[in-house]
Design a protein around this motif. Structure first.
Motif: not given
Length: 99
Positions: A9-11, A2-7
């Motif tokens: 998305l932020m990028w 989930l943190l990878t996906a959020f990262g």
């Protein structure tokens, strides 16, 4: 995961804000000085400084609240002067009052 996906998305969000700021900066550089006077908006130098700072912040300082402030400046610029571009036939030349 989930943190990878959020990262990711932020990028993507940071990249989109940078692209918008660069496009607005190029537009500001291409518009002639009389276009700003015809639109009764701030001067060309003012917008070049504001949008240049926005691009620099997006490239150098990964702080979301500063980037959001730059995004607001970019949106304001694009909304105010893009109408002028449409009235002049898509050119960045002098505005002739719709004649």
């Amino acid at each position: 995961m989930l943190l990878t996906a959020f990262g990711g998305l932020m990028w993507l969000l940071y990249t989109a804000m940078l692209v918008l700021a660069v496009v607005a900066l190029v537009m500001a550089a291409l518009f002639r000085d009389d276009a700003y006077r015809a639109a009764d908006k701030k001067t060309k130098g003012f917008w070049l400084i504001i949008l240049g700072v926005t691009v620099a912040v997006n490239l150098l300082i990964p702080m979301l609240f500063l980037q959001l402030a730059g995004l607001v400046a970019t949106i304001v610029f694009r909304r105010r002067l893009s109408a002028l571009s449409r009235r002049s036939g898509g050119r960045a030349g002098p505005y002739n009052g719709g004649r």
